[in-house]
Design an enzyme around this catalytic site. Structure first.
Site, PDB file in Angstrom:
ATOM      1  N   GLY A 153      15.793   7.470   0.378  1.00  0.00           N
ATOM      2  CA  GLY A 153      15.032   7.361   1.534  1.00  0.00           C
ATOM      3  C   GLY A 153      13.815   6.031   1.469  1.00  0.00           C
ATOM      4  N   GLN A 174       6.212   1.316   3.175  1.00  0.00           N
ATOM      5  CA  GLN A 174       6.636   1.387   1.475  1.00  0.00           C
ATOM      6  C   GLN A 174       6.457  -0.055   1.127  1.00  0.00           C
ATOM      7  OE1 GLN A 174       9.124   4.789   2.000  1.00  0.00           O
ATOM      8  NE2 GLN A 174       7.472   5.512   0.013  1.00  0.00           N
ATOM      9  N   CYS A 228       7.676  11.110  -3.191  1.00  0.00           N
ATOM     10  CA  CYS A 228       7.474  10.322  -2.459  1.00  0.00           C
ATOM     11  C   CYS A 228       7.768   9.146  -3.353  1.00  0.00           C
ATOM     12  CB  CYS A 228       6.473  10.276  -1.522  1.00  0.00           C
ATOM     13  SG  CYS A 228       6.431   8.854  -0.968  1.00  0.00           S
ATOM     14  N   LEU A 229       8.227   8.122  -2.862  1.00  0.00           N
ATOM     15  CA  LEU A 229       7.936   6.268  -3.865  1.00  0.00           C
ATOM     16  C   LEU A 229       6.433   6.182  -4.074  1.00  0.00           C
ATOM     17  CD1 LEU A 229      11.370   5.198  -2.894  1.00  0.00           C
ATOM     18  CD2 LEU A 229      10.791   6.277  -5.389  1.00  0.00           C
ATOM     19  N   HIS A 240      10.831  13.393   6.792  1.00  0.00           N
ATOM     20  CA  HIS A 240       9.575  12.317   5.626  1.00  0.00           C
ATOM     21  C   HIS A 240       9.569  11.075   6.093  1.00  0.00           C
ATOM     22  CE1 HIS A 240       8.367  11.848   1.352  1.00  0.00           C
ATOM     23  NE2 HIS A 240       7.870  11.055   2.051  1.00  0.00           N
ATOM     24  N   GLU A 241      10.528  10.252   6.324  1.00  0.00           N
ATOM     25  CA  GLU A 241      10.986   8.657   6.768  1.00  0.00           C
ATOM     26  C   GLU A 241       9.739   8.312   8.264  1.00  0.00           C
ATOM     27  OE1 GLU A 241      10.383   6.833   4.051  1.00  0.00           O
ATOM     28  OE2 GLU A 241      12.218   8.488   2.989  1.00  0.00           O
ATOM     29  N   HIS A 259       6.567   8.776   7.849  1.00  0.00           N
ATOM     30  CA  HIS A 259       5.446   7.341   7.104  1.00  0.00           C
ATOM     31  C   HIS A 259       5.685   6.304   8.062  1.00  0.00           C
ATOM     32  CE1 HIS A 259       5.008   7.366   2.687  1.00  0.00           C
ATOM     33  NE2 HIS A 259       6.653   7.818   2.353  1.00  0.00           N
TER      34      HIS A 259
END
Length: 164
Positions: free
Chosen positions: A46, A51, A90-91, A132-133, A136
């Protein structure tokens, strides 16, 4: 469509709540495509617009075994239920993994790239990824929810155990 650089913590865009999308146009469609290309390049499940340094309420998630792509424009959480602790990464936080508690069920409302409003229910890992997204998009980062950080050795041992 393009692969963008993933913004890493502590960039301010990551902790700033995103603006609502007011019109779904070619720029938003291109943003969805860029998110997909970037997620695939960085091997994520995701990714959210902040991001890649875009402060809009747009995110995507791969769902289920089939890895279907869920595109979310202006998503809102309608209801959550249950709780489960599991490992997240997480990226935007390379090499940081931790145990995070999240609801085990979520129902959301969002728009797709055609501007159609939809509702979606998800459980387990899919619910975790969606939440999670959406976090963000609200400027909430997963490191603030970590109950216990995992070392690389612990993570490798867990993956080795799963493969047996």
């Amino acid at each position: 469509m393009a692969i963008k650089k993933v913004v890493e913590h502590p960039a301010k865009v990551l902790s700033t709540p995103c603006a609502e999308v007011t019109e779904i146009n070619e720029e938003i469609i291109a943003l969805l495509d860029d998110l997909y290309d970037t997620m695939v390049e960085y091997d994520g499940v995701g990714i959210a617009a902040p991001q890649i340094d875009v402060g809009l309420r747009v995110a995507i998630v791969e769902l289920g075994e089939e890895r279907d792509i869920l595109e979310m424009i202006n998503p809102t959480v309608i209801v959550t239920d249950g709780a489960e602790v599991d490992i997240e990464g997480c990226l935007s936080f390379p090499r940081l993994y931790g145990e995070v508690e999240r609801p085990d069920y979520v129902k959301i409302e969002a728009c797709d790239r055609e501007g159609r409003v939809y509702e979606l229910e998800a459980g387990g890992f899919d619910a975790r990824a969606i939440l999670h997204e959406i976090d963000h998009l609200d400027g909430v980062l997963f490191d603030s929810k970590i109950k216990r950080i995992l070392t690389e050795e612990e993570l490798e041992a867990m993956y080795a155990e799963e493969e047996e």
